[in-house]
Design a protein around this motif. Structure first.
Motif, mmCIF file in Angstrom:
data_model
loop_
_atom_site.group_PDB
_atom_site.id
_atom_site.type_symbol
_atom_site.label_atom_id
_atom_site.label_comp_id
_atom_site.label_asym_id
_atom_site.label_seq_id
_atom_site.Cartn_x
_atom_site.Cartn_y
_atom_site.Cartn_z
ATOM 1 N N ALA A 183 0.805 -1.226 0.000
ATOM 2 C CA ALA A 183 0.000 0.000 0.000
ATOM 3 C C ALA A 183 0.838 1.275 0.000
ATOM 4 O O ALA A 183 0.399 2.300 -0.536
ATOM 5 N N GLU A 184 2.054 1.223 0.552
ATOM 6 C CA GLU A 184 2.773 2.473 0.836
ATOM 7 C C GLU A 184 4.165 2.597 0.221
ATOM 8 O O GLU A 184 4.729 3.710 0.219
ATOM 9 N N GLN A 185 4.740 1.514 -0.284
ATOM 10 C CA GLN A 185 6.152 1.596 -0.664
ATOM 11 C C GLN A 185 6.450 1.433 -2.152
ATOM 12 O O GLN A 185 7.591 1.626 -2.571
ATOM 13 N N ASP A 200 8.889 1.580 -11.494
ATOM 14 C CA ASP A 200 8.336 1.767 -12.828
ATOM 15 C C ASP A 200 9.151 0.941 -13.818
ATOM 16 O O ASP A 200 10.024 0.164 -13.421
ATOM 17 N N ALA A 201 8.874 1.123 -15.088
ATOM 18 C CA ALA A 201 9.520 0.306 -16.115
ATOM 19 C C ALA A 201 11.022 0.541 -16.204
ATOM 20 O O ALA A 201 11.756 -0.276 -16.765
ATOM 21 N N ARG A 202 11.507 1.662 -15.644
ATOM 22 C CA ARG A 202 12.939 1.959 -15.687
ATOM 23 C C ARG A 202 13.711 1.343 -14.528
ATOM 24 O O ARG A 202 14.941 1.369 -14.521
ATOM 25 N N THR A 203 13.008 0.810 -13.547
ATOM 26 C CA THR A 203 13.673 0.242 -12.372
ATOM 27 C C THR A 203 14.493 -0.981 -12.761
ATOM 28 O O THR A 203 13.990 -1.907 -13.391
ATOM 29 N N ALA A 239 4.553 -6.337 -11.713
ATOM 30 C CA ALA A 239 3.712 -5.567 -12.622
ATOM 31 C C ALA A 239 4.213 -4.134 -12.765
ATOM 32 O O ALA A 239 4.179 -3.557 -13.857
ATOM 33 N N LYS A 240 4.682 -3.536 -11.670
ATOM 34 C CA LYS A 240 5.139 -2.147 -11.718
ATOM 35 C C LYS A 240 6.563 -2.016 -12.246
ATOM 36 O O LYS A 240 6.928 -0.966 -12.786
ATOM 37 N N ALA A 241 7.374 -3.042 -12.061
ATOM 38 C CA ALA A 241 8.774 -3.003 -12.517
ATOM 39 C C ALA A 241 9.066 -4.273 -13.310
ATOM 40 O O ALA A 241 9.785 -5.167 -12.839
#
Length: 269
Positions: A96-98, A103-106, A163-165
């Motif tokens: 929820a918080e971290q 993102d795709a650049r990570t 999904a985020k990275a």
């Protein structure tokens, strides 16, 4: 005459270039630059650096330390660094918080999480009080949570990270044994309690490793690195119970971060 001199000079230049192609340059080429890495450090108190001291005052509630292994690693390897790990964070808190910086650049993500979910703070608070039976019962309840609830929570979190990275290399770091069972401590927990706590750490690491591997992540096992540096050893990298600073109890010292976790992340990353 002038034209022939130009041709002559040009011919000499071409000969020199051809000769250099066979003899090699007079000086060594510049070393290639290290790959720039975008690094995000997630997780609980073990990633935040609780116990290592020198906390960032703006993040007082999270006890993020400048001596934590993510900070030390980023100083020499990362081109950008986001540090969202926080004291007491559970899988739901990380979810929820971290995850904002991902993102795709990570390129790299590190995380330790699962200990707070399993109630290790309550377990240790129970075990430091007299009464072996109460300690062992608390350990049993924690192990039940590890088997029943934790795997699904880890799956949800790990799926969200991916999904985020989507291109990131994710390193999941485990937890060390707390005690050298037959060590230098006088008094305190009985050997049966110390053994039960270490066995519960083994169980927790097994659950975390299983879910991390299933998601294609790298699991980094710190138990071997910390062998000989547990509480009750002659050179501990973990704090024992500290009645005047309970938050730091049972967490790695600055040495545990720099000599235990940091080399492990370096190797895994």
């Amino acid at each position: 005459m002038r034209r022939s001199r130009i041709v002559s000079c040009a011919s000499a230049f071409l000969v020199a270039v051809a000769a250099s192609a066979f003899t090699g340059p007079a000086t060594a080429p510049a070393a290639p630059r290290a790959t720039a890495l975008d690094y995000v450090a997630l997780g609980d108190s073990y990633s935040a650096g609780v116990g290592a001291g020198d906390y960032v005052t703006s993040d007082a509630a999270c006890f993020r330390s400048s001596r934590a292994y993510p900070v030390l690693w980023a100083a020499t390897h990362a081109s950008s660094f986001s540090f969202t790990a926080c004291n007491g964070a559970r899988t739901t808190d990380v979810l929820a918080e971290q995850l904002g910086p991902l993102d795709a650049r990570t390129d790299l993500v590190s995380i330790s999480v699962g200990g707070s979910d399993s109630g290790y703070g309550r377990v240790m608070a129970t075990c430091v009080l007299p009464g072996t039976s109460a300690c062992l019962s608390a350990v049993t309840r924690a192990r039940s949570y590890m088997d029943g609830v934790l795997p699904a929570n880890l799956d949800r979190l790990y799926s969200a990270i991916r999904a985020k990275a989507p291109g990131a290399h994710v390193v999941v770091l485990g937890y060390p044994h707390f005690y050298q069972v037959r060590g230098t401590c006088q008094g305190g927990l009985h050997s049966e309690e110390r053994s039960a706590l270490n066995a519960a750490v083994d169980h927790l690491n097994g659950v975390i490793a299983g879910r991390a591997t299933a998601h294609g992540f790298t699991f980094a096992d710190v138990r071997t690195v910390f062998t000989g540096h547990e509480i009750c050893s002659s050179s501990p990298w973990l704090r024992s119970v500290e009645w005047l600073n309970l938050t730091e109890s049972y967490h790695p010292t600055a040495s545990g971060q720099a000599l235990g976790y940091l080399p492990l992340l370096t190797s895994a990353a």
